[in-house]
Design a protein around this motif. Structure first.
Motif, PDB file in Angstrom:
ATOM      1  N   ALA A   1      -7.799   1.354   4.351  1.00 28.09           N
ATOM      2  CA  ALA A   1      -7.718   3.472   4.422  1.00 28.09           C
ATOM      3  C   ALA A   1      -6.448   4.042   5.095  1.00 28.09           C
ATOM      4  N   ALA A   2      -6.075   2.608   6.350  1.00 23.64           N
ATOM      5  CA  ALA A   2      -5.277   3.552   6.633  1.00 23.64           C
ATOM      6  C   ALA A   2      -3.186   2.643   5.960  1.00 23.64           C
ATOM      7  N   VAL A   3      -3.663   1.984   5.205  1.00 28.47           N
ATOM      8  CA  VAL A   3      -2.563   1.694   3.950  1.00 28.47           C
ATOM      9  C   VAL A   3      -2.392   2.923   3.378  1.00 28.47           C
ATOM     10  N   LYS A   4      -3.965   3.553   2.954  1.00 23.61           N
ATOM     11  CA  LYS A   4      -3.200   5.152   1.933  1.00 23.61           C
ATOM     12  C   LYS A   4      -3.369   6.135   2.670  1.00 23.61           C
ATOM     13  N   ALA A   5      -2.799   5.846   4.292  1.00 22.76           N
ATOM     14  CA  ALA A   5      -2.058   6.419   4.453  1.00 22.76           C
ATOM     15  C   ALA A   5      -0.173   7.042   4.808  1.00 22.76           C
ATOM     16  N   ILE A   6       0.324   5.618   4.575  1.00 28.41           N
ATOM     17  CA  ILE A   6       1.567   4.987   4.707  1.00 28.41           C
ATOM     18  C   ILE A   6       1.758   4.428   3.238  1.00 28.41           C
ATOM     19  N   ALA A   7       1.588   4.314   2.313  1.00 26.78           N
ATOM     20  CA  ALA A   7       1.753   3.357   0.919  1.00 26.78           C
ATOM     21  C   ALA A   7       3.153   5.077   0.618  1.00 26.78           C
ATOM     22  N   ALA A   8       2.114   6.031   0.345  1.00 32.72           N
ATOM     23  CA  ALA A   8       3.622   6.910  -0.601  1.00 32.72           C
ATOM     24  C   ALA A   8       4.759   7.718   0.096  1.00 32.72           C
ATOM     25  N   GLU A   9       4.323   7.100   1.600  1.00 36.30           N
ATOM     26  CA  GLU A   9       6.079   8.111   2.061  1.00 36.30           C
ATOM     27  C   GLU A   9       6.740   6.669   2.782  1.00 36.30           C
ATOM     28  N   CYS A  10       6.000   5.342   1.931  1.00 36.12           N
ATOM     29  CA  CYS A  10       7.238   4.026   2.055  1.00 36.12           C
ATOM     30  C   CYS A  10       7.770   3.405   0.984  1.00 36.12           C
ATOM     31  N   ASP A  11       8.739   3.430   1.610  1.00 32.04           N
ATOM     32  CA  ASP A  11      10.017   2.659   0.038  1.00 32.04           C
ATOM     33  C   ASP A  11       9.200   1.034  -0.728  1.00 32.04           C
ATOM     34  N   ALA A  12       8.692   0.259   0.578  1.00 32.25           N
ATOM     35  CA  ALA A  12       8.049  -0.851   0.163  1.00 32.25           C
ATOM     36  C   ALA A  12       7.075  -1.047   1.589  1.00 32.25           C
ATOM     37  N   LEU A  13       6.454  -2.041   1.239  1.00 35.84           N
ATOM     38  CA  LEU A  13       5.278  -1.902   1.815  1.00 35.84           C
ATOM     39  C   LEU A  13       4.769  -3.717   2.924  1.00 35.84           C
TER      40      LEU A  13
END
Length: 322
Positions: free
Chosen positions: A210-222
């Motif tokens: 859930a935490a990854v879902k919260a940030i993934a769309a706004e990041c250029d890379a993970l």
């Protein structure tokens, strides 16, 4: 005069890193070494993280593949992933003193499997073939009592089970979304199949995804800090890609980062699998600071306060292992 460093924002996912089951397993090894003295043997990697394993080895843990590598008179610890029933039976036959570091949430699935079997159900286990947790769960019951299902296609390929009592259980470290699709396929094909009384995928796996879902769309890379044999870490990479972060990479240490893939990034998300310690997150952030002007932001989607008790034997006064 040196050129100014490129600016980059690091978005930290929270929760990340150690879960209660991993923390308990590591404590069991450390406490056993403190109480009984080195060496303390551990069957398989206590958790799937090379840094953790190497750190414990430096303190006196000896990691082995099977019990026949454990000499008499020394303690042996079973890993957090759980073991088939044959393993403690073999330890008892050799009169080995053992401590079981199986995560209590994995043990819950084991007890669930046993209950279904007693009630006459054939069990469908959603999980990944060859993973230690799956081997341990299937090993709670006689051969043939459990059928492994890995994909929706596997559900379609199952034989006709009309008239049979069925139940399903799941590995604790799966993708929440993928598992939901497989469960839906099972329930569509076998409407009377019995579901777990409580979700099998553990709280830590769910929270980290859930935490990854919260940030993934706004990041250029993970960047997911974790081991290549860590199921929950691999699932975090998949979740990031599914949310549109195409540059989602698994790294074990800062030294593994492919900086060429990040040279055009303005924001990088960082998380860690449930068996990766926070010191490795800090190591990765320090590596970024050597190359970029870094700003940090943390996105918190849940707060965790779960703790599991240690085996009673570690609190007993005897200093003798066997």
């Amino acid at each position: 005069m040196n050129a100014p460093l490129q600016k980059i924002e690091i978005v930290l996912a929270a929760p990340r890193g150690f879960c209660a089951g991993v923390d308990r397993a590591i404590q069991i090894v450390e406490r056993a070494i403190a109480k009984y003295g080195a060496p303390v043997y551990v069957r398989h990697e206590i958790v799937h993280n090379r840094f953790v394993v190497d750190s414990l080895a430096a303190k006196g843990a000896v990691f082995v593949d099977e019990l026949d590598q454990v000499p008499p008179g020394v303690p042996v610890v079973f890993s957090a992933h759980g073991v088939p029933k044959s393993v403690p039976l073999a330890a008892q036959a050799r009169e080995l003193f053992y401590l079981d570091a199986t995560c209590p949430l994995v043990s819950k699935v084991h007890r669930e499997a046993e209950r279904h079997h007693r009630e006459g159900h054939h069990i469908l286990l959603i999980g990944h073939a060859g993973h230690p947790e799956v081997i341990g769960t299937m090993g709670q019951l006689p051969d043939g009592a459990v059928t492994l299902v890995e994909t929706v296609a596997d559900v379609a390929a199952l034989p006709d089970m009309t008239g049979r009592k069925l139940a399903f259980i799941t590995q604790t470290t799966l993708s929440v979304d993928d598992t939901a699709e497989i469960i839906a396929a099972l329930q569509a094909r076998f409407p009377s199949i019995e579901a777990p009384r409580k979700e099998d995928i553990c709280y830590a796996t769910t929270n980290r995804q859930a935490a990854v879902k919260a940030i993934a769309a706004e990041c250029d890379a993970l960047l997911v800090i974790g081991a290549p044999n860590s199921s929950n870490s691999l699932r975090l990479v998949e979740v990031g890609k599914r949310l549109g972060c195409t540059t989602a990479l698994l790294v074990q240490r800062a030294a593994d980062i492919d900086w060429n893939k990040l040279e055009h990034c303005r924001s990088v998300g960082i998380t860690a699998g449930a068996s990766a310690p926070e010191v490795l997150v800090e190591e990765v952030i320090d590596a970024f600071r050597q190359r970029f002007e870094v700003s940090l932001r943390e996105v918190t989607t849940a707060t965790e306060a779960v703790q599991f008790k240690l085996p009673a034997a570690l609190d007993q006064p005897s200093a003798k292992a066997g």
